[in-house]
Every structure is written in C-alpha cells, then in structure tokens.
Design a protein around this motif. Sequence first.
Motif, PDB file in Angstrom:
ATOM      1  N   ALA A   1     -47.653 -37.829  39.530  1.00 41.95           N
ATOM      2  CA  ALA A   1     -47.708 -39.454  39.557  1.00 41.95           C
ATOM      3  C   ALA A   1     -46.968 -40.459  40.145  1.00 41.95           C
ATOM      4  CB  ALA A   1     -46.091 -39.869  38.242  1.00 41.95           C
ATOM      5  N   LEU A   2     -46.588 -39.860  41.490  1.00 43.92           N
ATOM      6  CA  LEU A   2     -46.017 -40.771  42.931  1.00 43.92           C
ATOM      7  C   LEU A   2     -47.319 -41.089  42.989  1.00 43.92           C
ATOM      8  CD1 LEU A   2     -44.300 -42.709  44.230  1.00 43.92           C
ATOM      9  CD2 LEU A   2     -43.904 -40.217  45.150  1.00 43.92           C
ATOM     10  N   THR A   3     -48.203 -39.903  43.595  1.00 43.15           N
ATOM     11  CA  THR A   3     -49.503 -40.531  44.025  1.00 43.15           C
ATOM     12  C   THR A   3     -50.689 -41.178  43.452  1.00 43.15           C
ATOM     13  OG1 THR A   3     -49.119 -37.402  45.021  1.00 43.15           O
ATOM     14  CG2 THR A   3     -51.840 -38.547  44.878  1.00 43.15           C
ATOM     15  N   ALA A   4     -50.715 -40.837  41.991  1.00 40.40           N
ATOM     16  CA  ALA A   4     -51.360 -41.162  40.783  1.00 40.40           C
ATOM     17  C   ALA A   4     -50.969 -42.972  41.011  1.00 40.40           C
ATOM     18  CB  ALA A   4     -51.163 -40.792  39.686  1.00 40.40           C
ATOM     19  N   MET A   5     -49.702 -43.864  40.951  1.00 41.17           N
ATOM     20  CA  MET A   5     -49.147 -44.830  41.553  1.00 41.17           C
ATOM     21  C   MET A   5     -49.720 -45.678  42.283  1.00 41.17           C
ATOM     22  SD  MET A   5     -45.548 -46.038  41.829  1.00 41.17           S
ATOM     23  CE  MET A   5     -45.257 -46.157  43.563  1.00 41.17           C
ATOM     24  N   LEU A   6     -49.593 -44.259  43.939  1.00 40.78           N
ATOM     25  CA  LEU A   6     -50.217 -45.268  45.301  1.00 40.78           C
ATOM     26  C   LEU A   6     -52.000 -45.075  45.019  1.00 40.78           C
ATOM     27  CD1 LEU A   6     -48.314 -42.673  47.122  1.00 40.78           C
ATOM     28  CD2 LEU A   6     -47.370 -45.153  47.162  1.00 40.78           C
ATOM     29  N   VAL A   7     -52.189 -44.259  44.216  1.00 37.93           N
ATOM     30  CA  VAL A   7     -53.797 -44.632  44.370  1.00 37.93           C
ATOM     31  C   VAL A   7     -54.148 -45.841  44.148  1.00 37.93           C
ATOM     32  CG1 VAL A   7     -55.729 -43.293  44.031  1.00 37.93           C
ATOM     33  CG2 VAL A   7     -53.881 -42.326  44.725  1.00 37.93           C
ATOM     34  N   TYR A   8     -53.677 -46.059  42.613  1.00 36.53           N
ATOM     35  CA  TYR A   8     -53.669 -47.099  41.735  1.00 36.53           C
ATOM     36  C   TYR A   8     -53.565 -48.041  42.101  1.00 36.53           C
ATOM     37  CZ  TYR A   8     -53.966 -50.364  37.383  1.00 36.53           C
ATOM     38  OH  TYR A   8     -53.887 -51.109  36.409  1.00 36.53           O
ATOM     39  N   VAL A   9     -52.422 -48.248  43.057  1.00 31.84           N
ATOM     40  CA  VAL A   9     -51.811 -50.059  43.605  1.00 31.84           C
ATOM     41  C   VAL A   9     -52.383 -49.901  44.869  1.00 31.84           C
ATOM     42  CG1 VAL A   9     -49.956 -51.354  44.903  1.00 31.84           C
ATOM     43  CG2 VAL A   9     -49.555 -49.620  43.346  1.00 31.84           C
TER      44      VAL A   9
END
Length: 231
Positions: A123-131
């Motif tokens: 989930a943290l990876t997805a957050m970084l990619v999204y930002v």
Amino acid sequence: MAWRGLAAEFLQVPAVTRAYTAACVLTTAAVQLELLSPFQLYFNPHLVFRKFQVWRLLTNFLFFGPLGFSFFFNMLFVFRYCRMLEEGSFRGRTADFVFMFLFGGVLMILLGLLGSLFFLGQALTAMLVYVWSRRSPQVRVNFFGLLTFQAPFLPWALMGFSMLLGNSILVDLLGIAVGHIYYFLEDVFPNQPGGKRLLLTPGFLKLLLDAPEEDPNYLPLPEEQPGPLQQ
C-alpha cells in the motif's frame, strides 16, 4: 571491485530511499534465513496495544513476502519512485518527505483496521507511485515494454499487474486512496480559493533532517583592509 562500485552507487541514493529500501531487503533476508518469522512482523492491533509490541507498527511496512518475483517487482517500484520523489519534488525537503511517510503510514494503519490488513508495504508503494504520477502528469511511462501511457494511469496499471500476481487489490486501493488524500491536501486544496496548507511538517523534523536555511537578510561583514604601512 564490482561490489565496491555497487556500494558506492547505492550511497549516492538519497537518504530516505536508501534507508527504506535497505530496511525492506534486510527484513526479507532475515525472514528467508529464519532469523525472524512473519508472525513477528505483521500488524495486529491486539498485540500492539495490549502487549505493547509497538515494532509491528513499523515492520508491517517492511515485509513484502518471501524472495520471488513479487518481492523484486515491489522493490523495483519502491526504489524507483521513492527515489524520483526524493530527488524531484522533495529535493532539499527531507523532513517533508519523511512527514509524508508518517502521514501515509498512520492513515493506512487506521484504515487497515477496517479491512484486517496485516502487511501494508505494498500500500505504501502504491501511495508513492500515485503521488509521483499526479506530480508528473505529462511523463509517458513504459510499463515493462508492454504498454506506454501517461503517468497518472500508472497506479491503476500497477494494481492490475498486482492482481495477476494473485495479490489482493484492497491493499493497492488503500495506497491509492491515501496517496490521493495526501495529494489533495498538499497540492490541490492550498491552491483553492480560501484554501491553505493543512499538512505542516513538525519543526523538530525540520531541525533534525533539513539543512538550516540561510537568512536572506544576512549581510557578511566586509573584509578588513590592510592599513597603511607604518614608517
């Protein structure tokens, strides 16, 4: 010599990216060598708040499963997009970058309670990619040589690929949702009429992690001029 070159290259990576990637790799290696068990790492509110095993608040973000394609896939995205954020929009703002991690981590844990999620690194990876994708909307991304599209579609492509690997999309959706909340509060709302920044990095983080700012009004004293020679 190859290892020395690799180590030297790794030391050139920004501090937060280097620390988080190394922590993920070392945690996975410790599990692989049976020095640790995933049961010691996963997020369990009862063990955190009743048994005071507070390390689980951190370790659940560090374990991405056993060594395999899924692990290397996640590490590739963690390293690449964490580094691009730290060297791009967060350049010279280490405290703000760490605060984004803290904000995202706390929100994921609170929302993760609703879905009984045990490991939140993905989930943290997805957050970084999204930002990163929302701050780089014009960048074209080549997804493993198979697809080419604009950066804002990347989190959704990542979620679809994660589904093909047999992972739950709930974790990716959580990361995308938290990433959007951060992006909205940091980049969108402050630029709206009547809006303002709501996510203010604590002063102690800036003191610890950021170089002191120079005073723009500071004028250095003129150098002393040598006096006339005495006869």
